[in-house]
Design a protein around this motif. Structure first.
Motif, PDB file in Angstrom:
ATOM      1  N   GLY A 146     -29.786  34.736  14.549  1.00 18.94           N
ATOM      2  CA  GLY A 146     -28.986  35.679  13.408  1.00 18.94           C
ATOM      3  C   GLY A 146     -27.640  35.135  14.692  1.00 18.94           C
ATOM      4  N   THR A 147     -27.264  34.562  14.922  1.00 22.48           N
ATOM      5  CA  THR A 147     -26.374  34.131  16.080  1.00 22.48           C
ATOM      6  C   THR A 147     -25.223  33.280  15.381  1.00 22.48           C
ATOM      7  OG1 THR A 147     -26.979  34.824  18.279  1.00 22.48           O
ATOM      8  CG2 THR A 147     -24.982  33.786  18.152  1.00 22.48           C
ATOM      9  N   ILE A 148     -24.300  32.960  15.067  1.00 21.37           N
ATOM     10  CA  ILE A 148     -22.939  32.436  14.317  1.00 21.37           C
ATOM     11  C   ILE A 148     -22.919  30.700  15.071  1.00 21.37           C
ATOM     12  CG2 ILE A 148     -21.068  31.714  12.867  1.00 21.37           C
ATOM     13  CD1 ILE A 148     -21.288  34.145  12.224  1.00 21.37           C
ATOM     14  N   LEU A 149     -24.104  30.132  15.150  1.00 21.85           N
ATOM     15  CA  LEU A 149     -23.632  28.819  16.071  1.00 21.85           C
ATOM     16  C   LEU A 149     -22.173  27.747  15.154  1.00 21.85           C
ATOM     17  CD1 LEU A 149     -26.730  27.437  15.419  1.00 21.85           C
ATOM     18  CD2 LEU A 149     -26.978  28.974  17.978  1.00 21.85           C
ATOM     19  N   TYR A 150     -21.384  27.670  14.198  1.00 21.89           N
ATOM     20  CA  TYR A 150     -20.805  26.979  13.496  1.00 21.89           C
ATOM     21  C   TYR A 150     -20.434  27.633  12.318  1.00 21.89           C
ATOM     22  CZ  TYR A 150     -18.268  22.628  12.407  1.00 21.89           C
ATOM     23  OH  TYR A 150     -17.535  21.850  11.477  1.00 21.89           O
ATOM     24  N   VAL A 151     -19.179  27.390  12.198  1.00 20.41           N
ATOM     25  CA  VAL A 151     -18.397  27.239  10.817  1.00 20.41           C
ATOM     26  C   VAL A 151     -18.136  26.686  10.392  1.00 20.41           C
ATOM     27  CG1 VAL A 151     -16.086  28.967   9.550  1.00 20.41           C
ATOM     28  CG2 VAL A 151     -17.907  30.432  11.637  1.00 20.41           C
ATOM     29  N   GLY A 152     -17.400  26.060   8.828  1.00 15.99           N
ATOM     30  CA  GLY A 152     -17.289  24.920   8.511  1.00 15.99           C
ATOM     31  C   GLY A 152     -17.400  25.773   7.302  1.00 15.99           C
ATOM     32  N   LYS A 153     -15.775  24.382   7.076  1.00 15.25           N
ATOM     33  CA  LYS A 153     -15.431  24.520   5.450  1.00 15.25           C
ATOM     34  C   LYS A 153     -15.707  23.370   4.582  1.00 15.25           C
ATOM     35  CE  LYS A 153     -11.776  22.449   6.978  1.00 15.25           C
ATOM     36  NZ  LYS A 153     -11.922  21.550   8.247  1.00 15.25           N
ATOM     37  N   THR A 211     -14.430  30.456  -2.015  1.00 11.32           N
ATOM     38  CA  THR A 211     -13.337  30.642  -2.340  1.00 11.32           C
ATOM     39  C   THR A 211     -13.089  29.634  -3.928  1.00 11.32           C
ATOM     40  OG1 THR A 211     -13.230  28.562  -1.222  1.00 11.32           O
ATOM     41  CG2 THR A 211     -13.098  30.142   0.212  1.00 11.32           C
ATOM     42  N   ASP A 212     -11.492  30.518  -4.202  1.00 12.64           N
ATOM     43  CA  ASP A 212     -11.464  29.917  -5.331  1.00 12.64           C
ATOM     44  C   ASP A 212     -10.796  27.722  -5.689  1.00 12.64           C
ATOM     45  OD1 ASP A 212     -11.686  31.907  -7.113  1.00 12.64           O
ATOM     46  OD2 ASP A 212     -10.006  33.284  -6.788  1.00 12.64           O
ATOM     47  N   THR A 213     -10.018  28.000  -4.180  1.00 17.01           N
ATOM     48  CA  THR A 213      -9.867  26.237  -3.908  1.00 17.01           C
ATOM     49  C   THR A 213     -10.417  26.052  -2.614  1.00 17.01           C
ATOM     50  OG1 THR A 213      -7.892  27.814  -2.487  1.00 17.01           O
ATOM     51  CG2 THR A 213      -7.969  27.582  -5.157  1.00 17.01           C
ATOM     52  N   GLU A 214      -9.856  24.704  -2.132  1.00 18.15           N
ATOM     53  CA  GLU A 214      -9.981  24.349  -0.562  1.00 18.15           C
ATOM     54  C   GLU A 214      -9.105  25.014   0.388  1.00 18.15           C
ATOM     55  OE1 GLU A 214     -10.644  19.694   1.232  1.00 18.15           O
ATOM     56  OE2 GLU A 214      -9.304  20.030  -0.850  1.00 18.15           O
ATOM     57  N   PHE A 215      -8.062  25.026   0.096  1.00 18.51           N
ATOM     58  CA  PHE A 215      -6.353  25.954   1.009  1.00 18.51           C
ATOM     59  C   PHE A 215      -7.720  27.360   1.627  1.00 18.51           C
ATOM     60  CE2 PHE A 215      -2.544  28.803   1.786  1.00 18.51           C
ATOM     61  CZ  PHE A 215      -2.121  27.841   2.313  1.00 18.51           C
ATOM     62  N   GLU A 216      -8.060  27.597   0.284  1.00 16.16           N
ATOM     63  CA  GLU A 216      -8.621  29.106   0.727  1.00 16.16           C
ATOM     64  C   GLU A 216      -9.620  28.768   2.105  1.00 16.16           C
ATOM     65  OE1 GLU A 216      -8.617  32.772  -2.446  1.00 16.16           O
ATOM     66  OE2 GLU A 216      -8.631  30.818  -2.930  1.00 16.16           O
ATOM     67  N   ALA A 217     -10.670  27.781   1.899  1.00 15.32           N
ATOM     68  CA  ALA A 217     -11.500  27.494   2.144  1.00 15.32           C
ATOM     69  C   ALA A 217     -11.100  27.020   3.754  1.00 15.32           C
ATOM     70  CB  ALA A 217     -12.769  26.518   1.885  1.00 15.32           C
ATOM     71  N   PHE A 218      -9.800  26.159   4.027  1.00 12.67           N
ATOM     72  CA  PHE A 218      -9.448  26.012   5.297  1.00 12.67           C
ATOM     73  C   PHE A 218      -9.200  27.314   5.849  1.00 12.67           C
ATOM     74  CE2 PHE A 218      -8.097  21.367   2.957  1.00 12.67           C
ATOM     75  CZ  PHE A 218      -8.675  20.877   4.845  1.00 12.67           C
ATOM     76  N   LEU A 219      -8.461  28.516   5.157  1.00 10.24           N
ATOM     77  CA  LEU A 219      -8.005  29.436   6.000  1.00 10.24           C
ATOM     78  C   LEU A 219      -8.940  30.049   6.071  1.00 10.24           C
ATOM     79  CD1 LEU A 219      -4.555  30.498   3.925  1.00 10.24           C
ATOM     80  CD2 LEU A 219      -4.435  29.274   6.214  1.00 10.24           C
ATOM     81  N   LEU A 220     -10.014  30.707   5.621  1.00  7.10           N
ATOM     82  CA  LEU A 220     -11.151  31.464   5.608  1.00  7.10           C
ATOM     83  C   LEU A 220     -11.765  31.165   7.203  1.00  7.10           C
ATOM     84  CD1 LEU A 220     -12.582  34.324   5.191  1.00  7.10           C
ATOM     85  CD2 LEU A 220     -13.828  32.340   3.279  1.00  7.10           C
TER      86      LEU A 220
END
Length: 357
Positions: A24-31, A68-77
């Motif tokens: 359950g360890t998070i290895l990678y976060v991507g958008k 997310t609603d938008t790509e911009f939000e995905a970048f920030l999240l």
């Protein structure tokens, strides 16, 4: 639901994905702008995958996603989640040691280019950064010495020719005089370039590149072209920093589909308000909330230096503003005064009209 089923069930919307191991360890976060397409690409057999990606997928046992609603939000999240979880495979964004500075002494005796992990005293140094790519800064300093023949073996000696002088790599810095004056002139041009004062260095390199091409010295012309790209990369980072330090108040509008848009109010690097709205109606109905958010005093003092913590987020915002995927307006404080309510309304409505044009 197993991993393959989760991948197949992903939506084709913007969002963030979190890859986990069997514990359950998070290895990678991507958008991604399209979650399903992006995540599927990791698990397709491909010879173009980097070694890091190949290692990553062998350890992935589970997957979570956030729409997310938008790509911009995905970048920030994505940025926020990386700061929170510090995944092993996101080291580039999580490590403060990844930020470096380019420092040039103000002492005119002999000014060398210094690369450091800490900003140098503004009393004694011209200091630029923070930069996220050490490779780019190293290439910039080495390229500067290379194309102008400043690779001197002992520049402080100024008494005898160094080995590099006899090999054609040094213009004679070791002898002082005119060669040292040329070095100081070019270094002043580099400083002015990075301080947004003028573009003399760019023009100088362009002239050399064009002259080399006219002489059919294409390899030399290519060296000048490559160095121009490096200079522009350093300049871009300085643009990000200067833009952020001015503590801008922004309204950004991004279309979700043909009928719906989303407005974001940003102060410096913080999204202080966001809301969806019908594009045909505009954001006049949201004007009160927008004014309220913009009128709230920022916790950041004007012209406060960009911190290491902010630089990635600042670059995300700046890059997106210049991507062509959104519209934005920079608010002036005077627009928020009661007598200028008409100006504020015009600016907000124009933002929508531009988006729908």
């Amino acid at each position: 639901m197993n991993l393959q089923q989760k991948i197949k069930s992903l939506p084709s919307t913007p969002g963030v994905y979190l890859m986990k191991d069997s514990y359950g360890t998070i290895l990678y976060v991507g958008k991604s702008k399209e979650l399903k397409k992006r995540v599927q690409s990791y698990f397709r057999a491909s010879t173009v995958h980097a070694p890091k990606i190949k290692r990553l997928v062998t350890h992935v046992s589970d997957l979570e996603h956030i729409e997310t609603d938008t790509e911009f939000e995905a970048f920030l999240l994505e940025w926020e989640l990386i700061q929170q979880y510090k995944p092993h495979y996101n080291r580039k964004m999580k490590s403060p040691q990844g930020f470096i500075y380019l420092a040039i002494p103000k002492n005119r005796e002999f000014r060398n280019l210094k690369i450091t992990h800490q900003p140098m005293s503004s009393e004694h140094f011209h200091c630029f950064g923070p930069y996220t790519s050490r490779k780019t800064v190293v290439r910039a300093t080495e390229g500067f010495k290379d194309i102008f023949q400043f690779q001197c073996s002992h520049p402080n000696n100024k008494k005898s020719r160094c080995l590099n002088y006899s090999l054609g790599f040094c213009n004679g810095l070791c002898l002082g005089g005119a060669a040292l004056e040329e070095y100081d002139l070019m270094l002043d041009m580099l400083i002015s370039h990075l301080e947004h004062q003028d573009a003399r260095l760019i023009e100088h390199v362009k002239n050399r590149m064009e002259a080399a091409a006219e002489k059919l010295e294409f390899e030399q012309a290519a060296r000048y072209r490559n160095y121009l790209n490096i200079l522009n990369s350093l300049f871009y980072k300085e643009e990000v920093i200067h833009f952020t330090e001015e503590n801008h108040k922004l309204a950004i509008v991004e279309a979700i589909d043909e009928e719906t848009g989303k407005v974001f109010i940003i102060q410096r690097t913080d999204v202080v308000y966001s809301e969806k709205f019908p594009l045909k109606v505009g954001i006049e109905s949201l004007k009160g909330k927008i004014i309220e958010q913009l009128s709230t005093p920022s916790t950041d003092a004007p012209f406060q230096a960009v911190t290491k913590f902010e630089i990635d987020k600042a670059q995300i915002i700046y890059s997106y503003l210049n991507s062509g995927n959104c519209r934005f307006v920079i608010f002036e404080d005077a627009w928020l005064e009661e007598e200028n309510e008409r100006i504020l309304s015009e600016q907000l409505n124009e933002l929508i009209l531009q988006k729908n044009a």
